[in-house]
Motif scaffolding. Structure first.
Motif, PDB file in Angstrom:
ATOM      1  N   ALA A   1       4.769   5.748  -5.142  1.00 44.30           N
ATOM      2  CA  ALA A   1       5.659   5.356  -6.230  1.00 44.30           C
ATOM      3  C   ALA A   1       5.603   6.305  -7.434  1.00 44.30           C
ATOM      4  N   ALA A   2       4.766   7.321  -7.374  1.00 43.41           N
ATOM      5  CA  ALA A   2       4.651   8.315  -8.439  1.00 43.41           C
ATOM      6  C   ALA A   2       4.319   7.667  -9.780  1.00 43.41           C
ATOM      7  N   GLN A   3       3.414   6.720  -9.750  1.00 41.86           N
ATOM      8  CA  GLN A   3       2.971   6.071 -10.976  1.00 41.86           C
ATOM      9  C   GLN A   3       2.018   7.008 -11.706  1.00 41.86           C
ATOM     10  N   PRO A   4       2.085   7.037 -13.017  1.00 43.41           N
ATOM     11  CA  PRO A   4       1.136   7.894 -13.749  1.00 43.41           C
ATOM     12  C   PRO A   4      -0.284   7.361 -13.625  1.00 43.41           C
ATOM     13  N   MET A   5      -1.216   8.261 -13.660  1.00 41.21           N
ATOM     14  CA  MET A   5      -2.618   7.852 -13.569  1.00 41.21           C
ATOM     15  C   MET A   5      -3.046   7.379 -14.920  1.00 41.21           C
TER      16      MET A   5
ATOM     17  N   VAL B   1       0.837  -1.200   0.000  1.00 40.72           N
ATOM     18  CA  VAL B   1       0.000   0.000   0.000  1.00 40.72           C
ATOM     19  C   VAL B   1       0.872   1.250   0.000  1.00 40.72           C
ATOM     20  N   LEU B   2       1.906   1.271   0.823  1.00 41.57           N
ATOM     21  CA  LEU B   2       2.813   2.417   0.878  1.00 41.57           C
ATOM     22  C   LEU B   2       3.485   2.645  -0.475  1.00 41.57           C
ATOM     23  N   TYR B   3       3.907   1.572  -1.114  1.00 37.01           N
ATOM     24  CA  TYR B   3       4.529   1.681  -2.435  1.00 37.01           C
ATOM     25  C   TYR B   3       3.544   2.253  -3.450  1.00 37.01           C
ATOM     26  N   ALA B   4       2.315   1.751  -3.420  1.00 34.13           N
ATOM     27  CA  ALA B   4       1.309   2.220  -4.378  1.00 34.13           C
ATOM     28  C   ALA B   4       0.998   3.703  -4.190  1.00 34.13           C
ATOM     29  N   LEU B   5       1.029   4.168  -2.958  1.00 37.65           N
ATOM     30  CA  LEU B   5       0.713   5.573  -2.688  1.00 37.65           C
ATOM     31  C   LEU B   5       1.862   6.525  -3.000  1.00 37.65           C
TER      32      LEU B   5
END
Length: 96
Positions: free
Chosen positions: A92-96, A86-90
């Motif tokens: 990780a600066a992944q594009p939407m 969950v921390l990684y997903a929040l």
């Protein structure tokens, strides 16, 4: 609204401004993103990744349980793996 070129965008901007801009640009496509992902192949890939991430947590949790006298076991290992995911997903600066 068209995306701005790299020269038009400010080098430094307020916290969350870029995420909000990405969200606004991506908003019209959210419905199709969800409906396109509702198929058997996507479900199979999701289940594979779920168990691929769960198996090492269970295995290492059992080993930790033996080594630490059950101070850290399978439940703690699965919980920490989930929290890290969950921390990684929040963050990780992944594009939407």
């Amino acid at each position: 609204e068209h995306p701005k070129s790299a020269q038009e965008e400010p080098l430094i901007e307020g916290i969350g401004k870029g995420v909000l801009r990405d969200y606004k640009m991506r908003l019209p496509f959210y419905k199709s993103d969800i409906t396109d992902g509702l198929n058997v192949q996507c479900l199979a890939a999701t289940m594979f990744l779920f168990f691929a991430c769960l198996a090492p947590a269970v295995g290492f949790g059992a080993i930790f349980g033996i080594v630490t006298g059950n101070a850290i076991g399978t439940v703690e290992m699965i919980s920490s793996t989930a929290a890290c995911g969950v921390l990684y997903a929040l963050t990780a600066a992944q594009p939407m």
